[in-house]
Scaffold this motif. Structure first.
Motif, short mmCIF file in Angstrom:
data_model
loop_
_atom_site.label_atom_id
_atom_site.label_comp_id
_atom_site.label_asym_id
_atom_site.label_seq_id
_atom_site.Cartn_x
_atom_site.Cartn_y
_atom_site.Cartn_z
N ARG A 76 74.74 4.56 -6.78
CA ARG A 76 73.31 4.30 -7.38
C ARG A 76 72.70 3.43 -7.23
NH1 ARG A 76 70.84 8.36 -11.27
NH2 ARG A 76 69.54 6.02 -12.89
N ALA A 106 62.17 6.54 -0.90
CA ALA A 106 61.94 7.99 -0.49
C ALA A 106 62.26 8.47 0.67
CB ALA A 106 60.30 8.35 -0.66
N ALA A 109 67.47 7.36 0.97
CA ALA A 109 67.68 8.01 -0.45
C ALA A 109 67.93 9.34 -0.53
CB ALA A 109 66.97 7.18 -1.33
N ASP A 110 68.81 9.89 -1.03
CA ASP A 110 69.48 11.00 -1.27
C ASP A 110 68.08 12.02 -2.33
OD1 ASP A 110 70.60 11.90 1.15
OD2 ASP A 110 71.58 10.77 -0.09
N ARG A 111 68.09 10.99 -3.54
CA ARG A 111 67.06 11.08 -4.62
C ARG A 111 66.07 9.72 -5.02
NH1 ARG A 111 71.07 13.62 -5.01
NH2 ARG A 111 73.24 12.35 -6.43
N HIS A 112 65.58 9.68 -5.54
CA HIS A 112 65.06 8.51 -6.62
C HIS A 112 63.92 8.51 -7.35
CE1 HIS A 112 60.70 8.77 -4.69
NE2 HIS A 112 61.12 9.42 -3.91
N GLY A 113 63.83 8.30 -8.05
CA GLY A 113 62.59 8.23 -9.37
C GLY A 113 63.10 7.13 -10.68
N ASP A 115 62.96 6.15 -15.09
CA ASP A 115 63.40 6.50 -16.11
C ASP A 115 62.27 5.87 -17.44
OD1 ASP A 115 65.40 8.31 -15.57
OD2 ASP A 115 66.37 6.87 -15.34
N TRP A 124 65.05 3.66 -10.23
CA TRP A 124 66.46 4.23 -9.25
C TRP A 124 66.41 4.67 -7.92
CZ3 TRP A 124 67.41 9.13 -8.79
CH2 TRP A 124 66.95 10.20 -9.69
N ALA A 125 67.53 4.90 -7.25
CA ALA A 125 67.78 5.55 -5.72
C ALA A 125 69.20 5.42 -5.86
CB ALA A 125 66.81 4.40 -4.58
N GLU A 126 69.84 6.88 -4.91
CA GLU A 126 70.96 7.91 -5.17
C GLU A 126 70.78 7.39 -3.49
OE1 GLU A 126 72.16 9.62 -9.66
OE2 GLU A 126 71.29 10.25 -8.08
N GLU A 128 73.33 9.62 -1.83
CA GLU A 128 74.93 11.37 -1.58
C GLU A 128 76.18 10.65 -0.50
OE1 GLU A 128 73.99 15.59 -1.00
OE2 GLU A 128 73.91 14.01 -3.53
#
Length: 141
Positions: A76, A106, A109-113, A115, A124-126, A128
């Motif tokens: 992450r 986008a 990364a497998d996920r991003h967003g 907060d 953040w970006a994740e 896996e």
């Protein structure tokens, strides 16, 4: 797998953004993990985009920090700044020299967003990776 974490301040200048990206990626590589080169390359580009966006849009507003966390679930990358504006991917013109960063994040990364925080936001970006991947300390080559 050993858990690794790093976080450091990023001055709000373009030169500092470049240096922060190099420092973050060097730290991830120094953790001695057996992550695929393509994941490390994608993480480097994503870190660059997130840090550059924070400096471009929040550099004058206050402190910025960049960090990464590597654990059994993946990698992450986070950037925190004091600008509360929500990042949005736009549609830049074909001749535009900027505006594609969030599309790259986008895509890679497998996920991003993001907060919202009381004094800004965390982007953040994740990434896996397979549970078969582990640290070089555990499984030497």
């Amino acid at each position: 797998m050993k858990v690794h974490q790093i976080r450091f301040p990023v001055p709000g200048t373009h030169a500092a953004a470049s240096s922060a990206r190099r420092d973050l990626v060097a730290a991830i590589r120094a953790w001695g993990t057996l992550l695929p080169p393509e994941l490390l390359d994608a993480a480097e580009l994503v870190a660059s985009e997130l840090i550059t966006n924070a400096v471009r849009h929040a550099g004058a507003d206050g402190p910025i920090s960049a960090g990464a966390h590597l654990g059994t679930g993946g990698l992450r990358i986070e950037v925190i700044d004091t600008n509360s504006e929500i990042p949005e991917a736009g549609l830049p013109g074909t001749a535009a020299e900027a505006g594609r960063g969030l599309f790259l994040v986008a895509a890679l990364a497998d996920r991003h967003g993001f907060d919202p925080l009381p004094s800004g936001k965390r982007c953040w970006a994740e990434f896996e990776f397979s549970a078969a991947l582990s640290s070089a300390e555990t499984h030497p080559m």
